[in-house]
Design a protein around this motif. Structure first.
Motif, PDB file in Angstrom:
ATOM      1  N   VAL A  55      22.983  14.990 -46.055  1.00  0.00           N
ATOM      2  CA  VAL A  55      21.801  15.554 -45.609  1.00  0.00           C
ATOM      3  C   VAL A  55      22.120  17.140 -45.402  1.00  0.00           C
ATOM      4  O   VAL A  55      23.139  17.614 -44.812  1.00  0.00           O
ATOM      5  CB  VAL A  55      21.199  14.982 -43.985  1.00  0.00           C
ATOM      6  CG1 VAL A  55      19.897  16.117 -43.729  1.00  0.00           C
ATOM      7  CG2 VAL A  55      20.563  13.885 -44.115  1.00  0.00           C
ATOM      8  N   LEU A  56      21.339  17.953 -46.258  1.00  0.00           N
ATOM      9  CA  LEU A  56      21.300  19.380 -46.374  1.00  0.00           C
ATOM     10  C   LEU A  56      20.332  20.045 -45.464  1.00  0.00           C
ATOM     11  O   LEU A  56      18.967  20.081 -46.114  1.00  0.00           O
ATOM     12  CB  LEU A  56      21.611  20.082 -47.801  1.00  0.00           C
ATOM     13  CG  LEU A  56      22.873  19.197 -48.434  1.00  0.00           C
ATOM     14  CD1 LEU A  56      22.567  19.449 -49.929  1.00  0.00           C
ATOM     15  CD2 LEU A  56      24.047  19.739 -48.107  1.00  0.00           C
ATOM     16  N   PRO A  57      20.472  20.476 -44.376  1.00  0.00           N
ATOM     17  CA  PRO A  57      19.034  20.887 -43.645  1.00  0.00           C
ATOM     18  C   PRO A  57      18.590  22.210 -44.065  1.00  0.00           C
ATOM     19  O   PRO A  57      17.576  22.690 -43.699  1.00  0.00           O
ATOM     20  CB  PRO A  57      19.641  20.870 -42.211  1.00  0.00           C
ATOM     21  CG  PRO A  57      21.036  20.885 -42.298  1.00  0.00           C
ATOM     22  CD  PRO A  57      21.449  20.250 -43.531  1.00  0.00           C
ATOM     23  N   GLU A  58      19.623  23.088 -44.836  1.00  0.00           N
ATOM     24  CA  GLU A  58      19.137  24.434 -45.280  1.00  0.00           C
ATOM     25  C   GLU A  58      18.816  24.314 -46.717  1.00  0.00           C
ATOM     26  O   GLU A  58      19.215  25.118 -47.650  1.00  0.00           O
ATOM     27  CB  GLU A  58      20.499  25.284 -45.006  1.00  0.00           C
ATOM     28  CG  GLU A  58      20.710  25.451 -43.666  1.00  0.00           C
ATOM     29  CD  GLU A  58      22.234  25.864 -43.292  1.00  0.00           C
ATOM     30  OE1 GLU A  58      22.099  26.681 -42.377  1.00  0.00           O
ATOM     31  OE2 GLU A  58      22.947  25.433 -43.926  1.00  0.00           O
ATOM     32  N   GLY A  59      17.822  23.409 -46.964  1.00  0.00           N
ATOM     33  CA  GLY A  59      17.290  23.079 -48.405  1.00  0.00           C
ATOM     34  C   GLY A  59      16.772  24.233 -49.107  1.00  0.00           C
ATOM     35  O   GLY A  59      16.461  24.082 -50.327  1.00  0.00           O
ATOM     36  N   THR A  60      16.553  25.267 -48.656  1.00  0.00           N
ATOM     37  CA  THR A  60      15.747  26.268 -49.309  1.00  0.00           C
ATOM     38  C   THR A  60      16.874  27.404 -49.524  1.00  0.00           C
ATOM     39  O   THR A  60      16.529  28.487 -50.283  1.00  0.00           O
ATOM     40  CB  THR A  60      14.649  27.077 -48.673  1.00  0.00           C
ATOM     41  OG1 THR A  60      15.146  27.359 -47.160  1.00  0.00           O
ATOM     42  CG2 THR A  60      13.590  26.027 -48.256  1.00  0.00           C
ATOM     43  N   ASP A  61      18.014  27.345 -49.191  1.00  0.00           N
ATOM     44  CA  ASP A  61      19.007  28.293 -49.618  1.00  0.00           C
ATOM     45  C   ASP A  61      19.591  28.161 -51.048  1.00  0.00           C
ATOM     46  O   ASP A  61      19.866  26.865 -51.445  1.00  0.00           O
ATOM     47  CB  ASP A  61      20.360  28.291 -48.518  1.00  0.00           C
ATOM     48  CG  ASP A  61      21.396  29.291 -48.685  1.00  0.00           C
ATOM     49  OD1 ASP A  61      21.872  29.288 -49.887  1.00  0.00           O
ATOM     50  OD2 ASP A  61      21.460  30.057 -48.094  1.00  0.00           O
ATOM     51  N   PRO A  62      19.547  29.240 -51.705  1.00  0.00           N
ATOM     52  CA  PRO A  62      19.845  29.138 -53.294  1.00  0.00           C
ATOM     53  C   PRO A  62      21.225  28.495 -53.330  1.00  0.00           C
ATOM     54  O   PRO A  62      21.701  27.560 -54.223  1.00  0.00           O
ATOM     55  CB  PRO A  62      20.070  30.438 -53.702  1.00  0.00           C
ATOM     56  CG  PRO A  62      18.931  30.800 -52.870  1.00  0.00           C
ATOM     57  CD  PRO A  62      19.256  30.564 -51.750  1.00  0.00           C
TER      58      PRO A  62
END
Length: 183
Positions: free
Chosen positions: A19-26
């Motif tokens: 799970v990658l909670p910072e999904g909007t970080d390029p």
């Protein structure tokens, strides 16, 4: 000598989800794209699907096949809220308060792990380590008898001639001056 590729081989035999909670970080979107190609960790991006896909498109990353979950649209949110209220009952957690907290991607992602929906979580690209670890301490907690929480950063630096060097930076942000026993 330890080779990082031995971890990869273990994962290839039994792929896991992350799970990658910072999904909007390029940078996170790039990592998800690379994971999809490598096929040993299946990325689960948390955030607004349209925004995540926009970041991927703008940067030229292919994230087809990645699972994307928007907390506000999660089909098991009522179940998640109930479990969170149960976990945090001693702190007076209410359903209304829990619903708001669980919109935070770090809390939401940690609850996905607690609910055994996915295998692991990696955060800290956009937020300080403490904001990543706090949900884990509140939701998953430490093993009974353990009070010390630690963090580490693993850097893999490839050599130009092949192979790689692994550098582990232990506890750079949480537990600044541990004793020998604590280490």
């Amino acid at each position: 000598m330890f080779e990082f590729n031995s971890f990869i081989e273990i994962l290839k035999k039994d792929p896991k989800t992350i799970v990658l909670p910072e999904g909007t970080d390029p940078r996170v979107v790039e990592a998800a794209s690379r994971l999809l190609i490598s096929n040993f960790l299946q990325p689960v991006l948390i955030g607004n699907e349209e925004e995540i896909r926009g970041v991927a498109e703008e940067a030229g990353y292919n994230i087809e096949g990645a699972k994307i979950i928007e907390p506000s649209k999660y089909e098991k949110m009522d179940e998640m809220i109930d479990l969170f209220c149960e976990i945090r009952a001693d702190k007076g957690m209410t359903r209304e308060k829990a619903a708001g907290i669980l919109l935070n991607p770090s809390y939401f992602g940690t609850m996905l792990i607690k609910m055994k929906e996915y295998d692991s979580l990696l955060g800290g690209a956009m937020h300080p380590v403490v904001e990543t670890i706090k949900p884990a301490l509140e939701i998953i907690k430490t093993k009974p008898g353990n009070k010390i929480v630690s963090s580490c950063t693993v850097l893999v630096r490839p050599y130009a001639t092949g192979g790689s060097e692994i550098i582990v930076l232990g506890d750079c942000t949480l537990y600044i001056e541990p004793t020998a026993e604590e280490l």
